[in-house]
Design an enzyme around this catalytic site. Sequence first.
Site, PDB file in Angstrom:
ATOM      1  N   ASP A  10       0.893  -1.171   0.039  1.00 21.33           N
ATOM      2  CA  ASP A  10       0.004   0.173   0.157  1.00 21.33           C
ATOM      3  C   ASP A  10       0.999   1.225  -0.078  1.00 21.33           C
ATOM      4  O   ASP A  10       2.075   1.089   0.260  1.00 21.33           O
ATOM      5  CB  ASP A  10      -0.836   0.096   1.164  1.00 21.33           C
ATOM      6  CG  ASP A  10      -1.681   1.196   1.527  1.00 21.33           C
ATOM      7  OD1 ASP A  10      -2.391   1.580   0.420  1.00 21.33           O
ATOM      8  OD2 ASP A  10      -1.508   1.911   2.360  1.00 21.33           O
ATOM      9  N   ASP A  12      -0.242   5.176   0.677  1.00 20.55           N
ATOM     10  CA  ASP A  12      -0.635   6.096   1.739  1.00 20.55           C
ATOM     11  C   ASP A  12      -0.662   5.693   3.084  1.00 20.55           C
ATOM     12  O   ASP A  12      -1.342   4.876   3.293  1.00 20.55           O
ATOM     13  CB  ASP A  12      -1.841   6.760   1.258  1.00 20.55           C
ATOM     14  CG  ASP A  12      -1.968   7.734   0.075  1.00 20.55           C
ATOM     15  OD1 ASP A  12      -0.893   8.542  -0.069  1.00 20.55           O
ATOM     16  OD2 ASP A  12      -2.674   7.584  -0.805  1.00 20.55           O
ATOM     17  N   THR A 109      -2.481   0.628  -4.823  1.00 18.98           N
ATOM     18  CA  THR A 109      -2.895   2.121  -3.885  1.00 18.98           C
ATOM     19  C   THR A 109      -4.351   2.439  -4.759  1.00 18.98           C
ATOM     20  O   THR A 109      -4.392   2.165  -5.590  1.00 18.98           O
ATOM     21  CB  THR A 109      -1.741   3.299  -4.152  1.00 18.98           C
ATOM     22  OG1 THR A 109      -2.400   4.117  -3.419  1.00 18.98           O
ATOM     23  CG2 THR A 109      -1.665   3.191  -5.571  1.00 18.98           C
ATOM     24  N   LYS A 141     -10.585  -0.866  -2.748  1.00 19.30           N
ATOM     25  CA  LYS A 141     -10.466  -1.501  -1.369  1.00 19.30           C
ATOM     26  C   LYS A 141     -11.540  -0.984  -0.387  1.00 19.30           C
ATOM     27  O   LYS A 141     -12.018   0.030  -0.652  1.00 19.30           O
ATOM     28  CB  LYS A 141      -9.059  -1.067  -0.526  1.00 19.30           C
ATOM     29  CG  LYS A 141      -7.882  -1.425  -1.372  1.00 19.30           C
ATOM     30  CD  LYS A 141      -6.598  -0.830  -0.556  1.00 19.30           C
ATOM     31  CE  LYS A 141      -5.454  -1.014  -1.464  1.00 19.30           C
ATOM     32  NZ  LYS A 141      -4.220  -0.325  -0.771  1.00 19.30           N
TER      33      LYS A 141
END
Length: 219
Positions: A10, A12, A109, A141
């Site tokens: 991932d 962030d 991401t 996600k």
Amino acid sequence: MTNPAAVLWDMDGTLVDTEPYWIRAETELMHAHGLPWSEEQGLEFVGNELLTSATMMQEAGLSLPAPLIVETLMDAVIAQIRTSVPFRPGALELLAELNAERIPCVMVTMSYRPLAEAVIASCPPDSFVGLVAGDEVSAGKPDAEPYLRGAALLDLDPADCVALEDSKPGLASAEAAGTIAVGVPHLVDLEPRPGRILWPSLVGHGVEDMRRLVGVRSA
């Protein structure tokens, strides 16, 4: 011990700490339209698909089209990244170790490709061999699709890949995809539960830890 086939990162909150950049961009945009915004509201967005966050801002009173909200926020965050890239503790060290061990890394991401590419460009050369961005998936996600696609980029079984995540939606996505999912909480606590792997930080964790996780999965 067996290496992970790949590590799916991932971005962030896991690789880089851009969440404060997002909250700043959200706050500035809302204030520019005479609307209140708090850090607590911004934290509710952590790990969300960007259009989901844009819809939440509309529900808070922002009268702009969702795609324009996303574009405005992303441009603001990219501008901040070009000034300073806030890598998470231990991230660069782990990237270097994975590169030395020839374990490929893929970024997965919910940020859109232009922002993700700006972050990848700031990493050491050859850190990432692939990218799955939020504007390139049909379901973001916590759906499994992003991590399934991350493994598929390298023709790998997700079960052979380690995924690193800091958010609730992201960890749910990685777990649903069947990866060896590791939660590294940052701004939002992650709920401990049986079988869930949580590391307090990337600092002090390396390839040897990942090999052990692969061994447990294979046992």
